[in-house]
Design an enzyme around this catalytic site. Structure first.
Site, mmCIF file in Angstrom:
data_model
loop_
_atom_site.group_PDB
_atom_site.id
_atom_site.type_symbol
_atom_site.label_atom_id
_atom_site.label_comp_id
_atom_site.label_asym_id
_atom_site.label_seq_id
_atom_site.Cartn_x
_atom_site.Cartn_y
_atom_site.Cartn_z
ATOM 1 N N ASN A 7 0.862 -1.178 0.000
ATOM 2 C CA ASN A 7 0.000 0.000 0.000
ATOM 3 C C ASN A 7 0.904 1.235 0.000
ATOM 4 O O ASN A 7 1.448 1.623 1.025
ATOM 5 C CB ASN A 7 -0.884 -0.045 1.256
ATOM 6 C CG ASN A 7 -1.719 1.205 1.431
ATOM 7 O OD1 ASN A 7 -1.643 2.129 0.617
ATOM 8 N ND2 ASN A 7 -2.507 1.239 2.490
ATOM 9 N N ARG A 88 -2.929 -1.894 -3.188
ATOM 10 C CA ARG A 88 -4.010 -0.934 -3.017
ATOM 11 C C ARG A 88 -3.843 0.149 -4.083
ATOM 12 O O ARG A 88 -2.790 0.753 -4.206
ATOM 13 C CB ARG A 88 -3.939 -0.307 -1.633
ATOM 14 C CG ARG A 88 -4.970 0.773 -1.475
ATOM 15 C CD ARG A 88 -4.795 1.534 -0.205
ATOM 16 N NE ARG A 88 -5.746 2.620 -0.165
ATOM 17 C CZ ARG A 88 -5.482 3.793 0.374
ATOM 18 N NH1 ARG A 88 -4.308 4.036 0.924
ATOM 19 N NH2 ARG A 88 -6.396 4.736 0.369
ATOM 20 N N HIS A 176 -12.051 5.065 0.439
ATOM 21 C CA HIS A 176 -12.110 4.226 1.647
ATOM 22 C C HIS A 176 -13.001 3.003 1.430
ATOM 23 O O HIS A 176 -13.505 2.423 2.399
ATOM 24 C CB HIS A 176 -12.691 4.996 2.861
ATOM 25 C CG HIS A 176 -11.774 6.003 3.464
ATOM 26 N ND1 HIS A 176 -12.249 7.163 4.033
ATOM 27 C CD2 HIS A 176 -10.428 6.034 3.600
ATOM 28 C CE1 HIS A 176 -11.233 7.874 4.502
ATOM 29 N NE2 HIS A 176 -10.103 7.214 4.237
ATOM 30 N N ARG A 237 -7.826 18.478 5.622
ATOM 31 C CA ARG A 237 -8.713 18.742 4.483
ATOM 32 C C ARG A 237 -10.009 19.380 4.964
ATOM 33 O O ARG A 237 -10.551 18.995 6.007
ATOM 34 C CB ARG A 237 -9.061 17.441 3.752
ATOM 35 C CG ARG A 237 -7.891 16.881 2.985
ATOM 36 C CD ARG A 237 -8.255 15.562 2.333
ATOM 37 N NE ARG A 237 -7.280 14.543 2.671
ATOM 38 C CZ ARG A 237 -7.461 13.234 2.549
ATOM 39 N NH1 ARG A 237 -8.607 12.763 2.090
ATOM 40 N NH2 ARG A 237 -6.509 12.390 2.893
ATOM 41 N N GLU A 383 -7.807 -2.813 6.432
ATOM 42 C CA GLU A 383 -7.838 -2.751 4.967
ATOM 43 C C GLU A 383 -6.876 -3.742 4.331
ATOM 44 O O GLU A 383 -7.183 -4.335 3.314
ATOM 45 C CB GLU A 383 -7.490 -1.329 4.509
ATOM 46 C CG GLU A 383 -8.635 -0.365 4.728
ATOM 47 C CD GLU A 383 -8.172 1.076 4.808
ATOM 48 O OE1 GLU A 383 -7.398 1.389 5.729
ATOM 49 O OE2 GLU A 383 -8.580 1.878 3.961
#
Ligand code: ADP
Length: 612
Positions: A7, A88, A176, A237, A383
């Site tokens: 990832n 990923r 996500h 963000r 994940e």
């Protein structure tokens, strides 16, 4: 089977080795970060979840060098016997609805989406290319953050913006996805109900954050949009803002779009509100009386709550809310703030349970009160495990593909009739028995020597074939074009389903009758049980078939599969369908996709070259 998961982020490479046969499946966990001065820090852990987290400095100057270092590390820690690699990939655009094996075509498609994820897709591509060099013989698959959200309906993913912009791919994609999907499956397990029956609100609250409305197992809506900037307030963000601020800031501060976006990405969110992007610190400052930190917490919680309310309405109800991600898992205070005022939905937290949920070994903890109508759950996201699982599933379904190409013979049925014995006698004379002319290779029954004339209000057909043996009810099978010529309106039916069918006149040498039973036969595949099981098909399944070649090649969707021990495998279409596909003689069709049954829409059974 051991699977290496890679990832790659803009400034780190996380990796792990999973042995999915073990309950404690992550046998190695590693992460390179802080690339500086030709070196990086390696965090690593061996020995499963109970192992100790260690760190050391490594001489790796770049991400590519970090990937190249992984094989030696796996040797060092005795887990180099990997069978496959999962990557990923953040953006799969509209192209990828699920995990898929990597080939050159896929790499080109990932590159094409790079303009939608310029921070992420190029590093994923670099990692994939580099790992193809390191492990040339191993199957590698890509797992897309966007794939889970490809189930969002058009009215959910469409921005109300000019069509020319939408044609550039400007729409909501969501991110996500791997985490939301994982959390949904874990919540369903904990609730002991199939995920297909549940309406879930998944809150992934980490440095990046998003809420997902998961309705009956599928993503219905999610707060991130075309990029991971939309939606919730995050560490740095902004989440949702009025797009009008672009023109305002250009006018007031002379900032261009790139500068504004850069600040919305990296200098907004919690950081902008209180000078700190890390929730733990924000909470500490707020507890110490820092007013801007207190406001940041309120803004953060309010935005999440607003999305939960909106998505509860979008789904028409909620069975459970699930919290995950660093904040969702660890901040009891934030969970409480978010859940406040959701009592009107029947959601009640148990304050004590909320304070200390048990998250060991990826447990799912309930933190709602016993009388809460909506269950509130907390679990650690995983994940990388999900990526490993998806890769394993893709490899298994590849292996399950039939070794032989799924080419199925296609026979074209011209108009014909099946007769009852009383009708045989009415048409050919008392006591008449149908005479066998020749066997029909694959169809139950045979062609008789006898023929009849069909007479409709507008036209007629002479010398129509009769098939034996006799049946309990007379059935006349014609095409839609035949119906127009005859002046009748026959329905599309499966054989034997004759209720309410129109009447037609039939003439034979010994007499004439008016009879109902005229149908347009629905296309179908007769299949032997052996072929059915080799192809993973059951009686009543529907499949897509590709038939014909060249410019008139056609895919026939929703073709019914009928499986019986007496059947040889063969597809039957009528003359209209054959003409539309440009077939002149018997041909082969190609099974493309299974379209009904438990794993419909998921398993592509066979895709090979189009027939000549
Ligand atoms: P990423 O999205 O980078 O994977 P994480 O899921 O690790 O991030 O989440 C990081 C966030 O979780 C940070 O804001 C961090 O402060 C927050 N966090 C971690 N532990 C706690 C805690 N005990 N209390 C509050 N916030 C926490």
């Amino acid at each position: 089977m051991k699977i290496l998961v890679l990832n790659a982020g803009s400034s780190s490479l996380k990796f792990g080795v999973f042995d999915l046969a073990r309950a404690d499946s992550r046998v190695f966990k590693g992460e390179f970060e802080r690339f500086e001065g030709g070196k990086a820090v390696l965090h690593y852990r061996v020995g499963g979840e109970a192992g100790t987290e260690l760190e050391r400095e490594e001489s790796v100057p770049s991400l590519a060098a970090a990937v190249a270092r992984v094989p030696a590390l796996l040797e060092e820690f005795d887990c180099a016997d990997i069978h496959a690699i999962g990557h990923r990939v953040v953006h799969g655009g509209e192209r990828f609805r699920s995990t898929a094996l990597i080939d050159e075509e896929m790499l080109a498609a990932i590159e094409q989406c790079s303009n939608l994820a310029p921070m992420h897709n190029p590093v994923a591509l670099l990692t994939i290319r580099s790992s193809q060099e390191q492990w040339p013989g191993l199957p590698q698959a890509a797992v897309f953050d966007t794939a889970f959200h490809q189930s969002m309906p058009e009215h959910v993913y469409t921005y109300a913006i000019p069509q020319a912009w939408r044609q550039l791919g400007l729409r909501r994609y969501g991110f996500h996805g791997t985490s939301h999907h994982y959390v949904a499956l874990r919540a369903a397990e904990a609730l002991e109900r199939p995920v297909q029956e549940l309406r879930l609100l998944s809150c992934h609250l980490g440095n990046g954050a998003s809420v997902c409305a998961i309705s009956l197992g599928k993503s219905l809506d999610t707060s991130m949009g075309m990029t991971p900037l939309e939606g919730l307030v995050m560490g740095t963000r902004s989440g949702d803002v009025d797009p009008g601020l672009f023109a305002f800031l250009q006018h007031e501060l002379g900032l261009d779009a790139a500068a504004i976006e850069q600040q919305l990405q990296n200098a907004s969110g919690l950081l902008a509100l209180c000078g700190n992007a890390d929730m733990r610190s924000v909470e500490q400052h707020a507890a110490g009386g820092d007013k801007s930190a207190q406001l940041a917490l309120k803004v953060y919680a309010y935005r999440v709550r607003k999305y939960l309310g909106a998505y509860a309405a979008a789904m028409g109800g909620v069975d459970a809310v699930v919290f995950t991600g660093g904040i969702g898992e660890n901040s009891a205070d934030m969970r409480q703030r978010i859940c406040e005022r959701l009592e009107f939905l029947g959601l009640y937290l148990d304050t004590d349970l909320n304070k200390a949920p048990d998250l060991d070994n990826f447990a799912v903890s309930t933190i709602s009160a016993p009388d809460s109508k909506i269950q509130v759950l907390v679990t650690r996201t995983n994940e990388q495990f999900m990526i490993a699982r998806e890769v394993q599933q893709v490899l298994q379904s590849e292996q399950a593909k039939p070794a032989v190409p799924c080419r199925i013979p296609v026979k074209v049925s011209a108009r014909h009739v099946h007769l009852s014995q009383p009708d045989v006698e009415a048409l050919f004379g008392e006591g008449h028995q149908l005479q066998l002319a020749h066997e029909l290779s694959q169809i139950e029954g045979w062609a008789a020597e006898e023929h009849v004339e069909l007479v409709g209000p507008k036209g007629s057909f002479a010398k129509v074939s009769v098939l034996g043996p006799t049946r309990s009810a007379t059935q006349i099978e014609v095409s839609r074009t035949d119906c127009i010529a005859l002046g009748i309106d026959a329905p599309l039916r499966d054989s034997g389903d004759l209720q309410g069918t129109p009447t037609i006149r039939m003439r034979g040498p010994g007499g004439e009758i008016d009879t109902d039973g005229v149908i347009i036969a629905a296309r179908h595949i007769h299949m032997s049980p052996a072929d059915g099981s080799a192809l993973g098909l059951s009686n009543g399944d529907r499949v897509d078939m590709r038939i014909g070649s060249g410019a008139r090649a056609l895919s026939f969707a929703n073709t019914l599969v009928r499986i019986k021990p007496s059947y040889a495998t063969e597809m039957h279409i009528d003359t209209d369908e054959a003409n539309a596909a440009g077939l002149r003689a018997a041909s082969d069709g190609e099974l493309i996709v299974k379209t009904s049954g438990p794993d419909a829409d998921i398993v592509a059974l066979a895709i090979s070259a189009a027939p000549d």
